[in-house]
Structures are given as C-alpha cells and as structure tokens.
Design a protein around this motif. Structure first.
Motif, PDB file in Angstrom:
ATOM      1  N   ALA A 410       0.865  -1.184   0.000  1.00 49.93           N
ATOM      2  CA  ALA A 410       0.000   0.000   0.000  1.00 49.93           C
ATOM      3  C   ALA A 410       0.898   1.230   0.000  1.00 49.93           C
ATOM      4  N   SER A 411       0.952   1.920  -1.134  1.00 50.77           N
ATOM      5  CA  SER A 411       1.816   3.097  -1.268  1.00 50.77           C
ATOM      6  C   SER A 411       0.973   4.340  -1.004  1.00 50.77           C
ATOM      7  N   THR A 412       0.993   4.795   0.244  1.00 51.94           N
ATOM      8  CA  THR A 412       0.153   5.917   0.663  1.00 51.94           C
ATOM      9  C   THR A 412       1.009   7.176   0.800  1.00 51.94           C
ATOM     10  N   GLN A 413       0.346   8.325   0.867  1.00 54.01           N
ATOM     11  CA  GLN A 413       1.066   9.587   0.948  1.00 54.01           C
ATOM     12  C   GLN A 413       0.656  10.318   2.228  1.00 54.01           C
ATOM     13  N   ALA A 414       1.659  10.550   3.068  1.00 55.71           N
ATOM     14  CA  ALA A 414       1.385  11.038   4.418  1.00 55.71           C
ATOM     15  C   ALA A 414       0.575  12.336   4.418  1.00 55.71           C
TER      16      ALA A 414
END
Ligand SMILES: [Zn+2]
Length: 561
Positions: A410-414
């Motif tokens: 899961a490549s999420t963006q803070a």
C-alpha cells in the motif's frame, strides 16, 4: 575541510577530526552522542554509527564506536540529537520546469494576483504555466476560463490543479489546441463544458494532453538543472532516496538527465525511476525495460518498476468508485481500464519480472488492481513481486486484508491526511461522511498487516517529510486545526510513521536489505534531526528539521529550504 566548519557551527553541531590512531579499516565518518533509532529489531537503539566507503561499519555505543576513529576520520558529535535512517519518498515526481506556485491560494482573486506579474513578462509566445489550485478556490467549486481570459487575452495560460490530474486553460490555449464545442472527449479524458456545451477551459486527465502537446518543449539542460535542484532540496529535508512515479520512456529527457547526473557524479541522493505500464506491451518492449533495469545496479539510479493509471482523483470526480459520488448522484468516476485488458497487461509485466505500481484512488480501481495482481500470481505462479497500489485512498473494507494476503504494498502519501481547505472543502463532501471517515486511513492498513510505504506525491504536496509525519500522526494542520484531528481514529504513532518512510519504503523498492534500517553493511544513509521526535509533543513534529543528511557516507546539506 575548513569550508565545512561554518556549516556545522551554524547547525550547532561539533565537527572535529579524531586523532586516536591510524588504521587500515578506520571509518571515514562517525556520528557519536546520538539517540539512534535503528529500525533494526536486533538493536533498536544505539548512540553512534561508523561509516566506511559508503556503508555502515558499526552501530553501537559512543565509547566503542568513537574508539574506532583514526586521524582521517570525520567526527560529528550529534549532541544528544535523534538520528534515524534516511527518509525514502516512495512516491515523488520530478517537475520538469519551474511553475508559478498556486498552492493554498484559497480564492480565484489570489490566483489572479499570483499570475499578474506574468501578464507582460517575456514574449507573447511564452506560456504562463502554474500549478496547485483546488476546486474550492473557485466560486461554486467550478473552475472556468473566464477568470483568466481578461488578464491573458494573447498569452497561453495552463494551470494544473493540486493533484496534476486536471488543468484550467484560457481561451488562447483552447484556440491553439483547436478545442471547440464539437471536439469529442478523448479516451480516458474529459473536456469541461458549460450548460450550453461550450468548453469551460477545464481539461481532465487525458484531455490535458490535447493542450500540453502545444507547450514549448523543455531541454535536457533545463531538466538536468531541475534534477540537481530538486534532489538537493529533498536532501535538505532528510530524504536520501526518492522513487520517481512518473512513467518515463527509457529515452526520455527525464531519464537522460538522471543518467547524466549519475555519469557526472552529481546525483545528490538515490533515485528509482518508473517506466510506462501500458496495454499490449510487446515482448521487445518489456525486454527493453528489463535491460534498462539490469544496466543500473549502482544503488544511485535504478529502474525495474512500471507505473500505470487506473483512475483519477476524488477532487476531479475521476476516481473510480463502487457507488456514486455523494455530490453527483449518477457519477462513479472514470476507470481507465477494463478488467480483462488490465489482467492481461499485469500478467505480461509480471511474467517479464517487472514490478508494477498502479495509481488507484477509488474503491473500484483499487479492487481492479488487487484482482489483476491476484490473477497474475495465479497464471504465472509468481510470488514476492511486491506489486503496489499507489494512493489507495479509499479501499473497500473487505479489500484491506488482501494487501497482506497477496503481498501487495500500500503506497500511501502522508500529507493526504492533512485536513486542508481542499480536503475538507471538496474531497470529503465528494465522498460523503461514511466514505470520508475511512479515506487516507493509515491506521487501517497497519491493522490489516499491510506493508505501507509513505511518500509525498510531490509536487502535489510538499516533500517536507516532517510535515507529512505530522499530518499522519495528528491529522491536523500545523495551526492545530481541526481540534482533536480530522477523523482521529485513523491516526498512527510516530514509530509507525518513521517505519513507513524508511524500511517500508525500501521494501517497496525491493531494497530493504540495502537501506531503511541502520545496521552494519547497510548503505550509510541517515539523518540527524533537530529534536527527538519520540519525546516532543506530536503537535510540534512539523517544525522538526533535518540538521545533517548523510547519503552513502557523504554529508549533504540539511535544514535547508
Ligand atoms: Zn503521483
């Protein structure tokens, strides 16, 4: 190294040269008197790090590591400061040219004010290019070229939104691109039209290309300058690796600029670059991507991942949803693939040994990505490909366990959890409260046991890592609003945020054996922070600076802007 001294004096750190003894295996650099968070379960905390030839030689106490110094060893006394592994921005984009910053404008009059200095500058043939607006900057959430045409009757104006998925252009650009009421929407794109059918100047997704292809091209020299400038700025925030998520042709000006920096030894930090993920890629095309990957094994510039797009954004109502948008009853967004062709393309790349990252924001697009990865593993019998879903903002609750089960990152963006005017003013209302309450909910991925890699999606958001960590941990703005945080149940702790920005991001690029933790043999990539992020109140995390950034044992400037 007298020129270095003022830097360290300015940073309040002591730089000295040890003079204990000369030894053939002596470190090039040591950091002592630090609070080191190693990320290594075998030794979570330490005081000192020794570096030799770009790798970590030892991690331990200040006494033991300090005694390794020779007359040539550079010593940084961290004076009790916190040291962590260098940050790895798992989803980042290189801007190819300078643009006018419209971020946070808040109102169309402010956008006009920021553009005003460009009304008469340069020749009339030059384009005015900006980025960073949000729908909430416009009356009625409706961007329209009438706000640009009076100020810019002759010069082309092209303004991308915050997410880079839609652009507002003026009448001059519509004329140059030949876009009229009779122009059909291109595949995977939308031309904004008013009630009478006239183009409003809003171009979404693939429709942006109709205008962009008339933009003056950038030169390799310009892009090379952007590589050096942007990566130097990244280092100033403690970033030691970025993963460039723009799908780049192997012979593109972007790849050439990176390769030039590698050749000339001027790459400030490490970069991984994505190639295109496309329908019907031929075996020759896939072999070209594999060759590019295999030609770069130096640890500074790398390839091996392909980037594709499954949908758009919530703000643009182009994210593909399972149920309609809350504020547009019959609209479920714009899926860019059908499942059968996606399955076939994913299986082809997977079989060729390439890693895949698919942009999927809406619950429908995310499910399509997971289904395609499951299909590829089944037909190819592959494991450990570590395919990724980018942004993954609104997973369906029943899809959350599939990340761990399928080994999908899961490549999420803070910063997506930052409750700014766009998030509260257009993102949340478009989803409605139930879906907004579980959007960008980083805690849910952690609870589901997924590997979660943090990034910034720069230039969509700032690449300042501590701003992102602050947003993920507090779900507030730096001014402390909203009180109690935006859906505070979705907050994560500081240790989890650090892991997502270091070792998990390294896992996402298949490099966790090389970097992301501080242990002997790993790359010497780390950062000295201005404050102990474990000890200060979370509300102050955004103000923490990178004092010194070390990449491959070399000191890069920190604390810069
Ligand atoms: Zn992106």
């Amino acid at each position: 190294m007298p020129s270095r001294v003022p830097l360290f004096l300015a940073l309040g750190l002591t730089l000295a040269f040890g003079c204990r003894r000369d030894a053939p295996q002596a470190p090039d650099l040591i950091v002592t008197h630090a609070k080191v968070w190693t990320g290594d379960p075998a030794r979570p905390e330490a005081e000192a790090i020794a570096v030799r030839q770009g790798r970590i030689l030892a991690v331990g106490s200040s006494d033991v590591v300090g005694a390794m110094a020779s007359s040539t060893t550079r010593v940084i006394d961290a004076q009790g400061r916190r040291v962590v592994a260098g940050f790895n921005d798992a989803h980042w984009h290189l801007p190819l040219r300078q643009t006018i910053d419209l971020a946070g404008a808040g109102h169309v009059e402010e956008i006009r004010r920021r553009l005003a200095p460009h009304r008469h500058e340069g020749t009339s043939g030059e384009w005015v290019i900006g980025r960073g607006w949000g729908p909430s900057d416009f009356p009625g959430l409706t961007p329209h070229r009438r706000h640009l045409d009076a100020d810019f009757p002759d010069r082309a104006v092209f303004l991308t939104d915050r997410d880079g998925h839609q652009a507002l252009v003026n009448g001059r650009v519509l004329a140059l691109a030949g876009i009229t009421r009779d122009t059909p929407d291109p595949p995977n794109g939308r031309i904004g039209r008013d009630a009478g059918g006239e183009p409003t100047g809003l171009l979404q997704e693939a429709a942006m290309e109709l205008a962009r292809r008339h933009m003056p091209p950038v030169s390799e020299g310009e892009v090379y300058g952007m590589v050096l400038g942007e990566l130097t700025r990244a280092a100033s925030y403690g970033i030691t690796s970025v993963q460039d998520a723009s799908a780049s042709e192997p012979d593109s000006v972007r790849v050439k600029a990176y390769q030039r920096a590698l050749r000339e030894g001027t790459l400030p930090i490490r970069v991984r670059v994505a190639v295109p993920f496309e329908k019907d890629a031929t075996p020759a095309r896939l072999a070209e991507f594999v060759r590019l990957r295999d030609a770069h094994r130096d640890g500074w510039l790398s390839f091996g991942i392909a980037k594709g797009m499954l949908d758009g954004t919530v703000d643009g109502h182009t994210a593909a949803l399972l149920a309609p948008y809350a504020d547009r009853r019959s609209d479920t967004g714009l899926p860019m693939w059908d499942q059968a062709s996606l399955d076939a393309a994913v299986a082809a790349y997977d079989k060729a040994g390439l890693q895949i990252e698919l942009h999927a924001v809406g619950d429908r697009a995310i499910r399509m990505a997971l289904d395609a990865y499951a299909h590829a593993a089944r037909v190819n019998g592959t494991t450990e490909r570590r395919h990724r879903v980018e942004h993954v903002e609104l997973p369906s609750p029943e899809d959350l366990p599939r990340f761990r089960a399928l080994g999908v990152v899961a490549s999420t963006q803070a910063m997506f959890a930052s409750p700014d005017a766009v998030t509260l003013g257009s993102f949340a209302p478009a989803l409605g409260p139930e879906r907004a309450s579980r959007a960008d909910a980083f805690a849910l991925f952690d609870e589901a046991g997924a590997v979660q890699a943090f990034g910034s999606d720069y230039p969509v958001f700032t690449m300042e890592v501590m701003r992102g960590i602050h947003a993920a941990v507090t779900r507030q703005l730096p001014d402390g609003t909203p009180a109690g945080g935006w859906y505070p149940r979705n907050r994560i702790g500081i240790a989890a945020a650090l892991r997502h920005y270091t070792v998990d991001a390294a896992y996402a690029s298949r490099e966790e054996q090389e970097k992301g933790t501080l242990a002997p043999g790993r790359m010497a990539d780390f950062v000295v922070l201005s404050e102990d992020v474990f000890a200060i109140p979370p509300e102050r995390l955004w103000a923490v600076k990178a004092m010194v950034t070390v990449v491959g044992g070399k000191v890069r400037q920190g604390a810069g802007r």
